[in-house]
Design a protein around this motif. Structure first.
Motif, PDB file in Angstrom:
ATOM      1  N   ARG A 154      -4.764   0.189  -3.080  1.00 42.30           N
ATOM      2  CA  ARG A 154      -4.573   0.531  -1.661  1.00 42.30           C
ATOM      3  C   ARG A 154      -3.722   1.796  -1.565  1.00 42.30           C
ATOM      4  O   ARG A 154      -2.580   1.769  -1.107  1.00 42.30           O
ATOM      5  CB  ARG A 154      -3.942  -0.648  -0.926  1.00 42.30           C
ATOM      6  CG  ARG A 154      -4.874  -1.871  -0.933  1.00 42.30           C
ATOM      7  CD  ARG A 154      -4.255  -3.085  -0.307  1.00 42.30           C
ATOM      8  NE  ARG A 154      -4.089  -2.868   1.128  1.00 42.30           N
ATOM      9  CZ  ARG A 154      -3.274  -3.605   1.880  1.00 42.30           C
ATOM     10  NH1 ARG A 154      -2.571  -4.583   1.362  1.00 42.30           N
ATOM     11  NH2 ARG A 154      -3.173  -3.361   3.172  1.00 42.30           N
ATOM     12  N   GLN A 195      -8.273   4.722  -1.792  1.00 42.02           N
ATOM     13  CA  GLN A 195      -8.882   3.447  -1.371  1.00 42.02           C
ATOM     14  C   GLN A 195      -7.971   2.774  -0.360  1.00 42.02           C
ATOM     15  O   GLN A 195      -6.973   2.171  -0.735  1.00 42.02           O
ATOM     16  CB  GLN A 195      -9.075   2.534  -2.579  1.00 42.02           C
ATOM     17  CG  GLN A 195      -9.942   3.139  -3.650  1.00 42.02           C
ATOM     18  CD  GLN A 195      -9.790   2.410  -4.972  1.00 42.02           C
ATOM     19  OE1 GLN A 195      -8.711   2.089  -5.383  1.00 42.02           O
ATOM     20  NE2 GLN A 195     -10.913   2.153  -5.616  1.00 42.02           N
ATOM     21  N   VAL A 196      -8.320   2.875   0.877  1.00 34.53           N
ATOM     22  CA  VAL A 196      -7.510   2.260   1.921  1.00 34.53           C
ATOM     23  C   VAL A 196      -8.400   1.306   2.687  1.00 34.53           C
ATOM     24  O   VAL A 196      -9.484   1.649   3.142  1.00 34.53           O
ATOM     25  CB  VAL A 196      -6.935   3.319   2.886  1.00 34.53           C
ATOM     26  CG1 VAL A 196      -6.110   2.670   3.953  1.00 34.53           C
ATOM     27  CG2 VAL A 196      -6.094   4.323   2.099  1.00 34.53           C
ATOM     28  N   PRO A 205       0.851  -1.190   0.000  1.00 32.20           N
ATOM     29  CA  PRO A 205       0.000   0.000   0.000  1.00 32.20           C
ATOM     30  C   PRO A 205       0.891   1.245   0.000  1.00 32.20           C
ATOM     31  O   PRO A 205       2.086   1.167   0.319  1.00 32.20           O
ATOM     32  CB  PRO A 205      -0.772  -0.098   1.317  1.00 32.20           C
ATOM     33  CG  PRO A 205      -0.501  -1.440   1.866  1.00 32.20           C
ATOM     34  CD  PRO A 205       0.737  -1.953   1.223  1.00 32.20           C
TER      35      PRO A 205
END
Length: 171
Positions: free
Chosen positions: A130, A169-170, A32
């Motif tokens: 991510r 988008q995490v 990420p």
């Protein structure tokens, strides 16, 4: 311990649209990434601010196998003169205030940084699904704007970076 790639251009406006990317050591799979957007009232500071008081946050991300990209963005004002605009900032015509870039132009620098990281995700060994962001002061305004506006991706844009999603988008 970490690896860093300095001064990666994410946009066409020289040093003001560049980023430093910090990678966790020993990451074998796509990681990420969190983008950091510095403060400074849209007219001061730079991407190195992540190494100041925010160094413990940077270290925490890296220790948890999360890469960090710290960006520069164009400024709304220039200290030299009320009427001088750096031509490399491309804040001309309707996108120019009297002394720098309008805030919407600066916000789009933040969005483009997200798009660039997503576009270069394979090269950077980043998971394109991510990507998150955090900011300080003016940088937090950029992060909030990027998070709240509709996705700015343009599927058929001639610039392949701008074809990428701006969604954070995490999970």
């Amino acid at each position: 311990e970490y690896e860093v790639r300095r001064d990666m251009p994410y946009g066409p406006h020289g040093e003001r649209t560049s980023m430093d990317v910090y990678f966790p050591s020993g990451a074998s799979s796509a990681t990420p990434l969190v983008l950091f957007m510095h403060g400074g009232g849209f007219s001061a500071k730079n991407k190195m601010d992540v190494l100041g008081n925010r160094a413990p946050v940077l270290a925490g991300y890296l220790e948890n196998n999360i890469a960090v990209a710290s960006i520069n963005y164009r400024f709304k004002s220039i200290e030299v003169s009320e009427t001088v605009v750096d031509p490399n900032w491309n804040c001309s015509g309707t996108a120019q205030s009297n002394n720098g870039c309008r805030l919407d132009v600066i916000y789009r620098d933040g969005a483009r940084a997200v798009q660039y990281v997503r576009y270069q995700s394979e090269l950077l060994n980043i998971d394109p699904n991510r990507i998150g962001a955090w900011g300080r002061s003016a940088g937090s305004q950029i992060v909030t704007w990027v998070a709240l506006v509709p996705d700015l991706a343009v599927a058929d844009h001639e610039d392949p970076v701008l074809q990428e999603s701006t969604r954070l988008q995490v999970f």
